[in-house]
Design an enzyme around this catalytic site. Structure first.
Site, PDB file in Angstrom:
ATOM      1  N   ASN A 243      -0.117  -1.825   7.023  1.00  0.00           N
ATOM      2  CA  ASN A 243      -1.208  -2.709   6.477  1.00  0.00           C
ATOM      3  C   ASN A 243      -1.119  -4.003   7.513  1.00  0.00           C
ATOM      4  O   ASN A 243      -0.144  -4.130   8.151  1.00  0.00           O
ATOM      5  CB  ASN A 243      -1.255  -2.856   5.455  1.00  0.00           C
ATOM      6  CG  ASN A 243       0.155  -3.803   4.741  1.00  0.00           C
ATOM      7  OD1 ASN A 243       0.086  -4.851   5.174  1.00  0.00           O
ATOM      8  ND2 ASN A 243       0.609  -3.101   3.856  1.00  0.00           N
ATOM      9  N   LYS A 322       7.796  15.528  14.762  1.00  0.00           N
ATOM     10  CA  LYS A 322       6.848  14.949  15.298  1.00  0.00           C
ATOM     11  C   LYS A 322       5.510  16.128  14.923  1.00  0.00           C
ATOM     12  O   LYS A 322       5.464  17.015  15.231  1.00  0.00           O
ATOM     13  CB  LYS A 322       6.616  14.537  16.691  1.00  0.00           C
ATOM     14  CG  LYS A 322       5.592  13.587  17.135  1.00  0.00           C
ATOM     15  CD  LYS A 322       5.601  13.269  18.341  1.00  0.00           C
ATOM     16  CE  LYS A 322       4.195  13.051  18.824  1.00  0.00           C
ATOM     17  NZ  LYS A 322       4.000  12.907  20.347  1.00  0.00           N
ATOM     18  N   PRO A 338       6.250   3.049  -6.680  1.00  0.00           N
ATOM     19  CA  PRO A 338       6.442   2.308  -7.901  1.00  0.00           C
ATOM     20  C   PRO A 338       5.911   0.892  -7.723  1.00  0.00           C
ATOM     21  O   PRO A 338       6.176   0.334  -6.347  1.00  0.00           O
ATOM     22  CB  PRO A 338       8.281   2.168  -8.028  1.00  0.00           C
ATOM     23  CG  PRO A 338       8.417   2.547  -6.502  1.00  0.00           C
ATOM     24  CD  PRO A 338       7.474   3.414  -5.889  1.00  0.00           C
ATOM     25  N   ILE A 340       6.805  -2.718  -7.704  1.00  0.00           N
ATOM     26  CA  ILE A 340       7.848  -3.772  -7.907  1.00  0.00           C
ATOM     27  C   ILE A 340       7.734  -4.737  -8.819  1.00  0.00           C
ATOM     28  O   ILE A 340       8.529  -5.073  -9.542  1.00  0.00           O
ATOM     29  CB  ILE A 340       8.468  -3.967  -6.540  1.00  0.00           C
ATOM     30  CG1 ILE A 340       8.587  -2.931  -5.503  1.00  0.00           C
ATOM     31  CG2 ILE A 340       9.778  -4.854  -6.348  1.00  0.00           C
ATOM     32  CD1 ILE A 340       8.650  -3.197  -4.048  1.00  0.00           C
ATOM     33  N   PHE A 356       1.039 -11.949  -6.153  1.00  0.00           N
ATOM     34  CA  PHE A 356      -0.258 -12.396  -5.436  1.00  0.00           C
ATOM     35  C   PHE A 356      -1.174 -11.070  -5.430  1.00  0.00           C
ATOM     36  O   PHE A 356      -0.875 -10.033  -5.847  1.00  0.00           O
ATOM     37  CB  PHE A 356       0.477 -12.023  -3.876  1.00  0.00           C
ATOM     38  CG  PHE A 356       0.730 -13.684  -3.427  1.00  0.00           C
ATOM     39  CD1 PHE A 356       2.137 -14.156  -4.016  1.00  0.00           C
ATOM     40  CD2 PHE A 356       0.138 -14.368  -2.516  1.00  0.00           C
ATOM     41  CE1 PHE A 356       2.485 -15.362  -3.546  1.00  0.00           C
ATOM     42  CE2 PHE A 356       0.612 -15.656  -2.021  1.00  0.00           C
ATOM     43  CZ  PHE A 356       1.772 -16.194  -2.750  1.00  0.00           C
ATOM     44  N   LYS A 370      -4.878  -8.961 -13.331  1.00  0.00           N
ATOM     45  CA  LYS A 370      -3.611  -8.410 -12.849  1.00  0.00           C
ATOM     46  C   LYS A 370      -2.554  -9.138 -13.295  1.00  0.00           C
ATOM     47  O   LYS A 370      -1.503  -8.505 -13.528  1.00  0.00           O
ATOM     48  CB  LYS A 370      -3.703  -8.728 -11.220  1.00  0.00           C
ATOM     49  CG  LYS A 370      -3.521  -7.577 -10.579  1.00  0.00           C
ATOM     50  CD  LYS A 370      -3.558  -7.677  -9.118  1.00  0.00           C
ATOM     51  CE  LYS A 370      -4.860  -6.759  -8.720  1.00  0.00           C
ATOM     52  NZ  LYS A 370      -5.227  -6.849  -7.236  1.00  0.00           N
TER      53      LYS A 370
END
Ligand code: CTP
Length: 439
Positions: A243, A322, A338, A340, A356, A370
């Site tokens: 990301n 590959k 999971p 964390i 965050f 959240k």
């Protein structure tokens, strides 16, 4: 300005030239400035420069009969409402930490009842040296406030932490509404018209400036585990799902926490960033590795700050060799990683947890959900996908939400400053929680 009489100490270093502009800016903010230079500072800038800019005689020596006959050093120490040392060299910090009074500036620093604020400036290796770090911590524990240093290219050609903060940033960092206590992110909130307001439009007028009084941080000596950066989820030995997280926010936060005297362990996914000075860095790649690294080290941590952009899914069975482009279509099966942060927040007697959230819409509402769902103490929400910050940017804006639903907006600003403002809020909330647990 709350403090109208600023004693500006200038110690030896190439950044001494920046103290000239600082003098001008402090005066523009309404302060009367009197300058004291160390002997080494005079090798970089002539006293006459500061005399002209401050409009006051510059003091150089402790044992100068002519100067002492005017305003003697004890009077000068009493006159000061704030003692600001910029640049503060490694040597000056060492002498202050040791409580020495071997020249006028260190003598004044001992003789004054005014708050002492330092803007360190030195070679990055000197800043990283355990002796300097120990001196910085010792000074902070005594209530001295450090502003910076910043990181970047140095006069000596090296790159790293050690540059003096820019004069404008120093003056801005001295802004605070209350008469006592550290500058908090909440105080910065008053300049945040909305979370997306550009910083230039929300900067406070010079007359609103107030200089904060330093206090010892409740985070001094605390253990903090911070996660940062992206994770990489392997598809095969050469490809991965990743990301856009740069890790900057987490690294800046780790640095800000070290600045408050905390012992920081940074568990980071792959980034291009160097380890922040004074931080123990553990590098990992995947979400599973990050989970293992965190859970194996969480015992004994006082705070947990999860800034990492952890992949929610990983490839179920990464190819051992590959993948060749034989087929027209390729399907990857993903399975959940999971969580964390949720795992840490669920620990009995776990640390104070800060999460965050990156949201594209209904930021406050989703972040609050959240926070509740994961059982956090605090969440910092970030609007992504718009023009105002987020991933791969130098600037960012945050909306901080507390357990009791209180909301603190932090305006768009460079990530290093935002990290300081967020650390102020963490400090405040952590101290409040510790106080209720103790009582
Ligand atoms: N986090 C974590 N472990 C994960 C996923 C997220 O520790 N496997 C942490 C992040 O570091 C961040 C927060 O959780 O502090 C983000 O919460 P999350 O619910 O994962 O946010 P999103 O992935 O944006 O959730 P959603 O896609 O549901 O909006």
């Amino acid at each position: 300005m709350a403090y109208r009489q600023v004693l500006l100490g200038v110690s030896g270093g190439i950044a001494a030239y920046k103290a000239a502009e600082l003098t001008r800016r402090l005066r523009a903010a309404g302060a009367e400035v009197r300058v004291v230079m160390t002997r080494a500072a005079q090798a970089f800038v002539a006293p006459l420069t500061f005399q002209a800019l401050s409009g006051n005689p510059v003091r150089l020596d402790l044992l100068d009969p002519a100067a002492e006959a005017g305003m003697d050093h004890i009077e000068l120490a009493r006159w000061a409402e704030l003692v600001l040392v910029a640049p503060a060299s490694a040597d000056l910090m060492a002498r202050l930490a040791a409580g020495m009074a071997d020249d006028l500036l260190t003598t004044l620093s001992l003789a004054t009842a005014a708050p002492l604020v330092l803007a360190p400036a030195m070679n990055q290796q000197m800043w990283r040296h355990p002796a300097t770090q120990a001196n910085a911590r010792r000074l902070e524990e005594r209530g001295v406030r450090l502003l910076g240093p910043a990181s970047g290219e140095q006069a000596c050609g090296e790159v790293g932490l050690g540059r003096m903060l820019e004069p404008a940033a120093i003056v801005e960092a001295l802004i605070s509404a209350p008469a006592a206590g550290n500058l908090t992110g909440k105080d910065l909130g008053h300049i945040a018209a909305t979370e997306i307001a550009p910083a230039t439009e929300t900067a406070p007028a010079a007359d609103d400036l107030a200089i904060s009084r330093p206090t010892a941080s409740p985070l001094a000596g605390r253990q903090v585990l911070v996660t940062a950066g992206p994770t990489r989820e392997a598809i095969d030995p050469v490809r991965y799902i990743g990301n856009r997280s740069s890790g900057r926010m987490g690294y800046a936060l780790a640095q800000a926490l070290v600045g408050r005297g905390a012992r920081v362990l940074l568990v980071s996914g792959p980034t291009a960033l160097p380890a922040p000075a004074g931080v123990e860095l553990v590098r990992v790649e995947s979400a599973l590795e990050m989970h293992e690294a965190v859970m194996g080290r969480i015992a004994g941590q006082d705070l947990f700050v999860a800034t990492a952009a952890v992949a929610d899914y990983r490839v179920a069975d990464p190819a051992p060799t590959k993948i060749k482009k034989g087929q027209a279509e390729l399907t990857l099966r993903l399975v959940r990683n999971p969580d964390i942060l949720a795992a840490v927040a669920a620990l009995p007697d776990g640390p104070f947890t800060v999460g965050f959230a990156a949201e594209t819409e209904r930021v406050e509402e989703q972040a609050l959900n959240k926070l509740r769902a994961k059982g956090l103490d605090m969440i910092a929400a970030n609007r992504v996908g718009g023009p105002q910050g987020g991933f791969e940017r130098e600037d960012n804006a945050l909306t901080v939400i507390h357990r009791d639903g209180r909301v603190d907006p932090l305006a768009l600003m460079p990530k290093a400053r935002l990290a300081e403002a967020l650390t102020d809020l963490i400090e405040e909330a952590y101290a409040a929680r510790s106080a209720t647990q103790d009582s």
